[in-house]
Design an enzyme around this catalytic site. Structure first.
Site, PDB file in Angstrom:
ATOM      1  N   PRO A   9     -14.671 107.255  65.385  1.00 48.56           N
ATOM      2  CA  PRO A   9     -13.872 108.374  64.888  1.00 48.56           C
ATOM      3  C   PRO A   9     -12.710 108.770  65.798  1.00 48.56           C
ATOM      4  O   PRO A   9     -12.832 108.756  67.019  1.00 48.56           O
ATOM      5  CB  PRO A   9     -14.876 109.517  64.782  1.00 48.56           C
ATOM      6  CG  PRO A   9     -15.983 109.148  65.698  1.00 48.56           C
ATOM      7  CD  PRO A   9     -16.067 107.645  65.652  1.00 48.56           C
ATOM      8  N   ASN A  10     -11.612 109.083  65.146  1.00 47.36           N
ATOM      9  CA  ASN A  10     -10.375 109.573  65.778  1.00 47.36           C
ATOM     10  C   ASN A  10      -9.560 108.467  66.446  1.00 47.36           C
ATOM     11  O   ASN A  10      -8.428 108.724  66.871  1.00 47.36           O
ATOM     12  CB  ASN A  10     -10.658 110.709  66.783  1.00 47.36           C
ATOM     13  CG  ASN A  10     -11.257 111.922  66.101  1.00 47.36           C
ATOM     14  OD1 ASN A  10     -10.621 112.483  65.213  1.00 47.36           O
ATOM     15  ND2 ASN A  10     -12.460 112.309  66.462  1.00 47.36           N
ATOM     16  N   ARG A  17      -2.824 111.022  69.309  1.00 47.71           N
ATOM     17  CA  ARG A  17      -3.968 111.789  69.780  1.00 47.71           C
ATOM     18  C   ARG A  17      -3.950 111.913  71.306  1.00 47.71           C
ATOM     19  O   ARG A  17      -4.032 110.891  72.000  1.00 47.71           O
ATOM     20  CB  ARG A  17      -5.205 111.012  69.353  1.00 47.71           C
ATOM     21  CG  ARG A  17      -6.466 111.547  69.896  1.00 47.71           C
ATOM     22  CD  ARG A  17      -7.605 110.570  69.703  1.00 47.71           C
ATOM     23  NE  ARG A  17      -8.811 111.237  70.121  1.00 47.71           N
ATOM     24  CZ  ARG A  17      -9.959 110.635  70.374  1.00 47.71           C
ATOM     25  NH1 ARG A  17     -10.069 109.343  70.209  1.00 47.71           N
ATOM     26  NH2 ARG A  17     -10.982 111.330  70.782  1.00 47.71           N
ATOM     27  N   TYR A  22      -5.130 109.162  76.206  1.00 47.14           N
ATOM     28  CA  TYR A  22      -5.329 107.867  75.552  1.00 47.14           C
ATOM     29  C   TYR A  22      -4.077 106.989  75.518  1.00 47.14           C
ATOM     30  O   TYR A  22      -4.146 105.851  75.042  1.00 47.14           O
ATOM     31  CB  TYR A  22      -5.852 108.085  74.123  1.00 47.14           C
ATOM     32  CG  TYR A  22      -7.201 108.774  74.102  1.00 47.14           C
ATOM     33  CD1 TYR A  22      -8.330 108.115  74.572  1.00 47.14           C
ATOM     34  CD2 TYR A  22      -7.331 110.082  73.647  1.00 47.14           C
ATOM     35  CE1 TYR A  22      -9.576 108.737  74.581  1.00 47.14           C
ATOM     36  CE2 TYR A  22      -8.573 110.715  73.651  1.00 47.14           C
ATOM     37  CZ  TYR A  22      -9.687 110.041  74.115  1.00 47.14           C
ATOM     38  OH  TYR A  22     -10.907 110.657  74.130  1.00 47.14           O
ATOM     39  N   ASN A  73     -15.976 100.354  70.468  1.00 44.38           N
ATOM     40  CA  ASN A  73     -15.611 101.664  70.996  1.00 44.38           C
ATOM     41  C   ASN A  73     -16.123 102.670  69.975  1.00 44.38           C
ATOM     42  O   ASN A  73     -15.462 102.930  68.964  1.00 44.38           O
ATOM     43  CB  ASN A  73     -14.106 101.801  71.205  1.00 44.38           C
ATOM     44  CG  ASN A  73     -13.757 103.130  71.870  1.00 44.38           C
ATOM     45  OD1 ASN A  73     -14.590 104.042  71.923  1.00 44.38           O
ATOM     46  ND2 ASN A  73     -12.534 103.261  72.364  1.00 44.38           N
ATOM     47  N   ALA A  76     -16.701 109.236  69.968  1.00 40.86           N
ATOM     48  CA  ALA A  76     -17.634 110.353  70.211  1.00 40.86           C
ATOM     49  C   ALA A  76     -19.090 109.981  69.913  1.00 40.86           C
ATOM     50  O   ALA A  76     -20.013 110.505  70.556  1.00 40.86           O
ATOM     51  CB  ALA A  76     -17.221 111.565  69.376  1.00 40.86           C
ATOM     52  N   GLU A  97     -19.295  97.327  75.233  1.00 42.04           N
ATOM     53  CA  GLU A  97     -18.881  98.719  74.999  1.00 42.04           C
ATOM     54  C   GLU A  97     -17.557  98.945  75.726  1.00 42.04           C
ATOM     55  O   GLU A  97     -17.443  98.630  76.916  1.00 42.04           O
ATOM     56  CB  GLU A  97     -19.970  99.646  75.562  1.00 42.04           C
ATOM     57  CG  GLU A  97     -19.641 101.121  75.427  1.00 42.04           C
ATOM     58  CD  GLU A  97     -20.718 102.017  76.066  1.00 42.04           C
ATOM     59  OE1 GLU A  97     -21.794 101.503  76.464  1.00 42.04           O
ATOM     60  OE2 GLU A  97     -20.451 103.220  76.190  1.00 42.04           O
ATOM     61  N   HIS A  99     -14.289 101.752  76.442  1.00 45.86           N
ATOM     62  CA  HIS A  99     -13.660 103.064  76.314  1.00 45.86           C
ATOM     63  C   HIS A  99     -12.283 103.005  76.948  1.00 45.86           C
ATOM     64  O   HIS A  99     -12.132 102.472  78.064  1.00 45.86           O
ATOM     65  CB  HIS A  99     -14.493 104.150  76.990  1.00 45.86           C
ATOM     66  CG  HIS A  99     -15.837 104.276  76.363  1.00 45.86           C
ATOM     67  ND1 HIS A  99     -16.027 104.852  75.134  1.00 45.86           N
ATOM     68  CD2 HIS A  99     -17.050 103.824  76.763  1.00 45.86           C
ATOM     69  CE1 HIS A  99     -17.307 104.758  74.812  1.00 45.86           C
ATOM     70  NE2 HIS A  99     -17.949 104.137  75.779  1.00 45.86           N
ATOM     71  N   ARG A 106     -14.132 112.599  83.215  1.00 40.99           N
ATOM     72  CA  ARG A 106     -13.820 113.662  82.253  1.00 40.99           C
ATOM     73  C   ARG A 106     -14.972 114.671  82.149  1.00 40.99           C
ATOM     74  O   ARG A 106     -15.671 114.897  83.123  1.00 40.99           O
ATOM     75  CB  ARG A 106     -13.471 113.001  80.917  1.00 40.99           C
ATOM     76  CG  ARG A 106     -12.289 112.038  81.038  1.00 40.99           C
ATOM     77  CD  ARG A 106     -11.937 111.400  79.714  1.00 40.99           C
ATOM     78  NE  ARG A 106     -11.540 112.413  78.747  1.00 40.99           N
ATOM     79  CZ  ARG A 106     -11.467 112.186  77.429  1.00 40.99           C
ATOM     80  NH1 ARG A 106     -11.759 110.991  76.942  1.00 40.99           N
ATOM     81  NH2 ARG A 106     -11.095 113.151  76.609  1.00 40.99           N
TER      82      ARG A 106
HETATM   83  C1  DQA Z   1     -13.406 107.224  74.015  1.00 42.94           C
HETATM   84  C2  DQA Z   1     -14.084 108.265  74.909  1.00 42.94           C
HETATM   85  C3  DQA Z   1     -14.954 109.202  74.100  1.00 42.94           C
HETATM   86  O1  DQA Z   1     -15.566 110.163  74.952  1.00 42.94           O
HETATM   87  C4  DQA Z   1     -14.134 109.930  73.053  1.00 42.94           C
HETATM   88  O2  DQA Z   1     -14.976 110.730  72.239  1.00 42.94           O
HETATM   89  C5  DQA Z   1     -13.282 109.030  72.245  1.00 42.94           C
HETATM   90  C6  DQA Z   1     -12.642 107.879  72.877  1.00 42.94           C
HETATM   91  C7  DQA Z   1     -12.420 106.338  74.804  1.00 42.94           C
HETATM   92  O3  DQA Z   1     -12.054 105.291  74.273  1.00 42.94           O
HETATM   93  O4  DQA Z   1     -11.992 106.720  75.904  1.00 42.94           O
HETATM   94  O5  DQA Z   1     -13.033 109.286  71.078  1.00 42.94           O
HETATM   95  O6  DQA Z   1     -14.419 106.374  73.483  1.00 42.94           O
END
Ligand code: DQA
Length: 144
Positions: A9-10, A17, A22, A73, A76, A97, A99, A106
Site C-alpha cells: 500500500p501507498n 509521497r 522515499y 516490499n 505498512a 524483503e 524497503h 525511523r
Molecule cells: C516502506 C517502509 C514502511 O515502514 C512503510 O510503511 C512503507 C514503505 C519502505 O519501502 O521504506 O510504506 O516499506
C-alpha cells in the site's frame, strides 16, 4: 526464471509521497527500473502494486503455486499483517524483503517486521536501488 516484484500500500504514490523519505522516483520509474534490470540479468520480472491486502495474498499464492522467487516490499503490512506473512511463508523459492527507507532509523513501530524471519534476506535503506540489487542476487542464486 520469472520473478515477482510485489509492492504494497501507498507505493503506487512514490514520487508524490513524502519525497524527503522515499525520494522523487515515481512508481512507474521503479517498475521500469526493475524490468530493465531483469532484461540485463536475463530474468523475467513481473512488477505489481496493490493497496488491497487480499490481492497481495492472492499474488503470493500465485508465486507459491508457480515456484517463483519474490522481491517483496509489503510497505505498512510489513509491520503487522499476519495474513501477508502466512502467504509469504508458503513460498518455496527465495523471498527478499525490500524497503526503500531505512526502517531502523525511523519510528519505533517500523523496526519490527513480521516478514524478516521468514525472508531469505532483507535490503533496507538503499532507496529504489534495493530492488535491482535484490534482482541481481536472485539471478545469481535462484536460477532455475
Ligand atoms: C516502506 C517502509 C514502511 O515502514 C512503510 O510503511 C512503507 C514503505 C519502505 O519501502 O521504506 O510504506 O516499506
Amino acid at each position: 526464471m520469472k520473478v515477482f516484484v510485489l509492492n504494497g500500500p501507498n507505493l503506487g504514490r512514490l514520487g508524490k509521497r513524502e519525497p524527503s523519505v522515499y525520494g522523487s522516483t515515481t512508481y512507474e520509474d521503479l517498475a521500469a527500473l526493475c524490468v530493465k534490470a531483469g532484461v540485463e540479468l536475463g530474468i523475467e520480472v513481473d512488477v505489481r502494486q496493490t493497496d488491497s491486502e487480499a490481492e497481495m495474498v492472492g499474488w503470493l499464492h500465485e508465486a507459491s503455486d508457480n515456484g517463483y522467487p519474490v522481491v517483496l516490499n509489503a510497505a505498512a503490512w510489513t509491520h503487522y499483517s499476519i495474513a501477508v506473512r502466512d502467504a509469504a511463508a508458503q513460498l518455496t523459492a527465495p523471498l527478499l524483503e525490500v524497503h526503500i527507507s531505512n526502517v531502523h532509523k525511523r519510528e519505533e513501530f517500523r523496526r519490527h517486521s513480521v516478514l524478516s524471519d521468514i525472508a531469505t534476506g532483507v535490503i533496507v535503506g538503499l532507496g529504489v536501488d534495493g530492488y535491482p540489487l535484490a534482482l541481481k542476487w536472485l539471478a545469481d542464486n535462484a536460477a532455475g
